[in-house]
Design an enzyme around this catalytic site. Structure first.
Site, PDB file in Angstrom:
ATOM      1  N   GLY A  26       0.829  -1.201   0.000  1.00  0.00           N
ATOM      2  CA  GLY A  26       0.000   0.000   0.000  1.00  0.00           C
ATOM      3  C   GLY A  26       0.858   1.242   0.000  1.00  0.00           C
ATOM      4  N   SER A  27       0.182   2.389  -0.056  1.00  0.00           N
ATOM      5  CA  SER A  27       0.874   3.671  -0.113  1.00  0.00           C
ATOM      6  C   SER A  27      -0.071   4.740   0.410  1.00  0.00           C
ATOM      7  CB  SER A  27       1.285   3.972  -1.558  1.00  0.00           C
ATOM      8  OG  SER A  27       2.003   5.179  -1.647  1.00  0.00           O
ATOM      9  N   GLY A  28       0.489   5.857   0.873  1.00  0.00           N
ATOM     10  CA  GLY A  28      -0.332   6.988   1.264  1.00  0.00           C
ATOM     11  C   GLY A  28      -1.220   6.751   2.468  1.00  0.00           C
ATOM     12  N   SER A  29      -0.793   5.893   3.403  1.00  0.00           N
ATOM     13  CA  SER A  29      -1.541   5.581   4.627  1.00  0.00           C
ATOM     14  C   SER A  29      -2.823   4.805   4.362  1.00  0.00           C
ATOM     15  CB  SER A  29      -1.885   6.862   5.422  1.00  0.00           C
ATOM     16  OG  SER A  29      -0.737   7.594   5.742  1.00  0.00           O
ATOM     17  N   GLY A  78      -5.346   2.108   4.428  1.00  0.00           N
ATOM     18  CA  GLY A  78      -5.566   0.901   5.211  1.00  0.00           C
ATOM     19  C   GLY A  78      -4.807   0.834   6.516  1.00  0.00           C
ATOM     20  N   ARG A 138      11.226   4.555  -3.881  1.00  0.00           N
ATOM     21  CA  ARG A 138      10.802   5.634  -4.790  1.00  0.00           C
ATOM     22  C   ARG A 138      11.089   6.964  -4.126  1.00  0.00           C
ATOM     23  NH1 ARG A 138       6.749   7.545  -1.822  1.00  0.00           N
ATOM     24  NH2 ARG A 138       5.320   6.123  -0.757  1.00  0.00           N
TER      25      ARG A 138
END
Length: 419
Positions: free
Chosen positions: A156-159, A161, A284
């Site tokens: 995941g990414s961006g918080s 979940g 990244r």
């Protein structure tokens, strides 16, 4: 046409995607976006970016599209500004004999369960954690640990979940929801596993690493639990000397242990009783406009550096003369249900604060908004620059509170549906 091509596999929807293409053009390369849906990125049409529509989740179709491009022009590099496609871009670069990170290392890094095990085995400080493939396993891990725990997807990414669960009931509910998901917000398949980890309460930082070199340490602001939405950043962070050394040491150790060491890596950490524990490593560039803050504060262009690395060009990470010295960003989020009012006036009030270099609200007047659960709940931002971190942070806080936040109005009660 003799211009070399720099291919981009998909893009991030906010932040640096447009800048990647701009830097490629500035270096004399033609950016080409490979995407299943180029319309997802409005900047592509606005900037007249050459696009190729292809199923980027289909390796054979993607390779065929790349071969067709290579038949007409020289391909000089393959990158992605989206975490979800960094491994795909690395695979393509390797097949073409071009620079890039190890695709296997990126894939392992993106699976937080594999990443955590690798870091722990290498002696990198990390929070206590357990991997669960079933709800009962997640509950048992939380019971064994005791107290509140953080439950998150292994990818995941961006918080997205990520949630603090204060008891086993909350663990069961959240883990069940995560394990039921078969695809992520990009429509890509996701592993049926979750991470149950120790809840750390110390200050949070990130270290922006390029290759195996720590470029800068960033102070992070995170919203209140149970969500962990990033609400701001300050560049550079100014922790105590011992803490600063511990943060850099843990970050660089983590990057090496994971077999990365090419291009950018964004390492998130928390200080826990003087120990810099790695929360996660992202293979990244940082999101949250951190590269823009680094450019304004230090004069170091991380986006340009990543593009240069992708093209096989030398990279210079030396601070530039004339940079401000410090920069900050604050994101507007709603603490409760609200409606956006006069956004133009709010932006103007924010820009009037000394030190503000950019202010924007992302949604139109009349939009109903609620508390943020992840990065998608951020409503706007203000960026400031100053001679010191304290100066830029103070300006950002002021512009947020007395500028952007004035657009939030109390939400009227929703009308009941007719029976």
């Amino acid at each position: 046409m003799n211009t070399s091509l720099l291919l981009f596999v998909e893009s991030n929807t906010t932040g640096t995607g447009r800048q990647f293409a701009q830097r490629a053009r500035a270096l004399g390369a033609e950016p080409v976006l490979l995407s299943a849906d180029p319309g997802r990125y409005p900047y592509a049409a606005e900037d007249e970016l050459r696009t190729v529509v292809v199923d980027t989740a289909d390796g054979d179709a993607l390779w065929a599209a790349v071969q067709r491009l290579a038949a007409g022009q020289r391909i000089a590099g393959v990158l992605s500004s989206s975490e979800y496609y960094v491994a795909t871009a690395a695979d393509l670069a390797a097949r073409l004999g071009l620079p890039g990170p190890s695709a296997d290392a990126v894939r392992a890094c993106r699976d937080k369960s594999v990443q955590r095990r690798t870091l722990a085995e290498a002696g990198v400080p990390v929070p206590w954690f357990s991997v669960a493939g079933e709800v009962a396993e997640a509950v048992a891990a939380a019971q064994w640990r005791g107290g509140p725990v953080v439950v998150k997807p292994v990818q995941g990414s961006g918080s997205l979940g990520v949630r603090l669960c204060r008891d086993t009931g909350e663990v069961a509910v959240h883990a069940r929801g995560l394990l039921a998901a078969t695809v992520n917000e990009r429509g890509l398949s996701t592993p049926s596993r979750v991470l149950v980890e120790q809840y750390l309460t110390g200050p949070e930082f990130s270290v922006e690493v390029f290759g195996e070199h720590a470029v800068v340490t960033v102070a992070k602001h995170v919203g209140a639990p149970p969500a962990f939405v990033e609400t701001g950043h300050d560049v550079p962070a100014v922790p105590a000397a011992a803490d600063a050394a511990a943060l850099v040491d843990s970050a660089v150790h983590a990057v090496k242990a994971l077999g990365l060491g090419w291009g950018a890596a964004h390492v998130e950490l928390r200080l826990d009783a003087g120990v810099a524990r790695v929360i996660e490593v992202n293979p990244r560039l940082a999101g949250g406009m951190i590269p823009e803050l680094v450019r304004r504060a230090r004069g170091v262009d991380l986006v340009g550096a990543q593009v240069r690395a992708g093209l096989g060009l030398p990279v210079d990470l030396t601070d530039a003369a004339g940079a401000a010295g410090a920069a900050s960003i604050r994101f507007l989020t709603a603490g409760a249900d609200a409606v956006l009012g006069d956004t133009d006036a709010a932006e103007a009030a924010a820009r009037a604060v000394p030190g503000v270099v950019d202010a924007a609200l992302y949604r139109t007047p009349g939009t109903r908004v609620g508390p943020a659960e992840d990065f998608r709940g951020r409503l706007g931002h203000v960026i400031t620059a100053g001679a010191t971190p304290r100066e830029s942070a103070r300006a950002a806080d002021t512009a947020l509170s007395f500028g952007l936040a004035t657009a939030l109005e109390h939400a009227p009660a929703r009308e009941a549906m007719p029976v």
